[in-house]
Design an enzyme around this catalytic site. Structure first.
Site, PDB file in Angstrom:
ATOM      1  N   HIS A  15       0.842  -2.654   9.412  1.00  0.00           N
ATOM      2  CA  HIS A  15       2.226  -2.925   9.034  1.00  0.00           C
ATOM      3  C   HIS A  15       3.140  -2.376  10.123  1.00  0.00           C
ATOM      4  O   HIS A  15       2.804  -1.410  10.810  1.00  0.00           O
ATOM      5  CB  HIS A  15       2.586  -2.257   7.695  1.00  0.00           C
ATOM      6  CG  HIS A  15       2.188  -3.058   6.495  1.00  0.00           C
ATOM      7  ND1 HIS A  15       2.941  -4.110   6.010  1.00  0.00           N
ATOM      8  CD2 HIS A  15       1.113  -2.954   5.669  1.00  0.00           C
ATOM      9  CE1 HIS A  15       2.355  -4.611   4.927  1.00  0.00           C
ATOM     10  NE2 HIS A  15       1.235  -3.923   4.709  1.00  0.00           N
ATOM     11  N   ASP A  29       8.267  -1.754   7.693  1.00  0.00           N
ATOM     12  CA  ASP A  29       7.641  -2.089   6.404  1.00  0.00           C
ATOM     13  C   ASP A  29       7.358  -0.829   5.590  1.00  0.00           C
ATOM     14  O   ASP A  29       7.634  -0.768   4.384  1.00  0.00           O
ATOM     15  CB  ASP A  29       6.332  -2.850   6.643  1.00  0.00           C
ATOM     16  CG  ASP A  29       6.524  -4.110   7.456  1.00  0.00           C
ATOM     17  OD1 ASP A  29       7.681  -4.564   7.560  1.00  0.00           O
ATOM     18  OD2 ASP A  29       5.534  -4.617   8.012  1.00  0.00           O
ATOM     19  N   HIS A  46       0.828  -1.210   0.000  1.00  0.00           N
ATOM     20  CA  HIS A  46       0.000   0.000   0.000  1.00  0.00           C
ATOM     21  C   HIS A  46       0.865   1.264   0.000  1.00  0.00           C
ATOM     22  O   HIS A  46       0.490   2.279  -0.597  1.00  0.00           O
ATOM     23  CB  HIS A  46      -0.931  -0.003   1.215  1.00  0.00           C
ATOM     24  CG  HIS A  46      -2.028  -1.014   1.121  1.00  0.00           C
ATOM     25  ND1 HIS A  46      -1.826  -2.364   1.341  1.00  0.00           N
ATOM     26  CD2 HIS A  46      -3.365  -0.868   0.833  1.00  0.00           C
ATOM     27  CE1 HIS A  46      -2.972  -3.010   1.202  1.00  0.00           C
ATOM     28  NE2 HIS A  46      -3.932  -2.129   0.894  1.00  0.00           N
TER      29      HIS A  46
END
Length: 382
Positions: free
Chosen positions: A299, A303, A256
């Site tokens: 996350h 990340d 994302h």
């Protein structure tokens, strides 16, 4: 007496001569042809034979001068004609060839991106089987989670912002003139970043970042079930909004973050600088989307950080080499040491200049509409 007679005789002899000179003047000569139109003076008249010879010399010199001038004019006109041919024919052809479309290369870049996206879903399915259970391996400590509590709807904001940015970029791309070159760059960067993600996910499997996460049951040796999960993930675009992403393990690094950051970078790179308000709006959407990933505890902070650095650096490296043509042949260009440099040379070999930001209609107008437009424009000119 003799002497006086002689003198008188001489005087008598000279008088008739003087009378002839004064009484009967010689016949006047033919007036010479003069270029300035001034009347000649009798005292300075040259004899007729000499005047004719000098006139011929003067005419010959004039003819030779005119001949030399004509030769000079012809040589200059030939040189100007050659120069005009160069500026009218060669330069436009050279400029037209500096940004070829080459849609077939764009098709190759699309297959490259499609392969890596599908391969990512395969790796997610494989990694999901290796994720440790929450009761055995609790979430790793994260400094951001220590200070910010989880907000359940935050991850939904991330996906909505990502979809808005992707839609804005798609509309903007449709109105760009050099669609093929820009689209193949987008496909290549998407494919490369998701290939990096496959490597990082596979070599290091992190536990879930929060106990709120619900992971689908493991299938172990059920190959058919894994194939159905892969197809379900592809059909839903890997989004939680569509209910297609129920697997865990795809944490390092955040996909994302790649989607939000890469969309903003392309929007800003291929839009005019005077659209600063548009850039700021897209930046707010991108930054808030990335921040909501952490607020939703979907996350780890590492990340998101690695995803941001991988996306921005790969984008900047690629466009630095694409926009600076001298770097491609430079011996001390360390950017050419990247593994994807041969692919870059294949995609950008014939692109000899930075891509200008030029907009055009995505669909060509029919011939009848173009004819009417020309008639209207002609009437305005008159």
């Amino acid at each position: 007496m003799a002497a006086s007679e002689l003198i008188q005789g001489d005087d008598d002899d000279n008088r008739p001569h003087l009378e002839v000179a004064t009484v009967s003047p010689p016949t006047p000569p033919r007036p010479p042809r003069l270029s300035n139109g001034n009347p000649p003076r009798h005292a300075s008249l040259p004899p007729p034979p000499t005047e004719t010879h000098e006139g011929k010399k003067e005419e010959c010199s004039k003819l030779s001068g005119l001949f030399q001038q004509n030769q000079l004019i012809h040589s200059l006109s030939r040189g100007l004609r050659k120069h005009c041919d160069y500026t009218k024919i060669s330069v436009p052809e050279e400029r037209a060839d500096r940004l070829p479309s080459e849609w077939w290369k764009t098709g190759v870049a699309f297959l490259y991106a499609l392969f890596n996206l599908v391969f990512t879903t395969v790796i997610i399915t494989v990694v999901h089987e290796r994720v440790p259970d929450k009761s055995v391996s609790p979430p790793l400590p994260d400094k951001f989670f220590d200070y910010v509590d989880r907000v359940p709807w935050a991850f939904t904001v991330t996906e909505v912002n990502g979809l808005i940015l992707s839609g804005l970029w798609l509309v903007q791309w449709l109105f760009l003139k050099h669609k093929s070159i820009i689209l193949r760059r987008c496909f290549f960067l998407i494919g490369t970043l998701y290939m990096y993600r496959c490597v990082t996910m596979y070599i290091t499997t992190l536990p879930v970042p929060g106990k709120h996460m619900v992971c689908a049951p493991k299938l172990y040796n059920d190959s058919t079930g894994k194939i159905w999960r892969i197809l379900q993930l592809i059909s839903g675009g890997g989004l939680s909004l569509t209910g297609s992403h129920l697997m865990c393990g795809d944490f390092l690094y955040s996909g994302h973050t790649v989607m939000c950051t890469l969309s903003y970078l392309f929007i800003k790179e291929y839009s005019p600088r005077w659209m600063w308000w548009y850039h700021w709006l897209c930046w707010l959407l991108s930054a808030s989307g990335v921040l909501c990933i952490l607020i939703g505890h979907e996350h780890y902070s590492i990340d998101v950080l690695i995803g941001y650095f991988a996306t921005t650096r790969t984008f900047w490296w690629y466009h630095t080499m694409a926009n600076t043509h001298a770097l491609r042949q430079a011996s001390n260009n360390y950017l050419s040491q990247t593994w994807w440099n041969p692919i870059f040379n294949f995609l950008e070999r014939n692109v000899q200049t930075p891509v200008p930001i030029v907009f055009s209609w995505p669909v060509n107008l029919p011939s009848s509409c173009r004819q009417r437009y020309k008639i209207v424009e002609g009437g305005r000119d008159e």
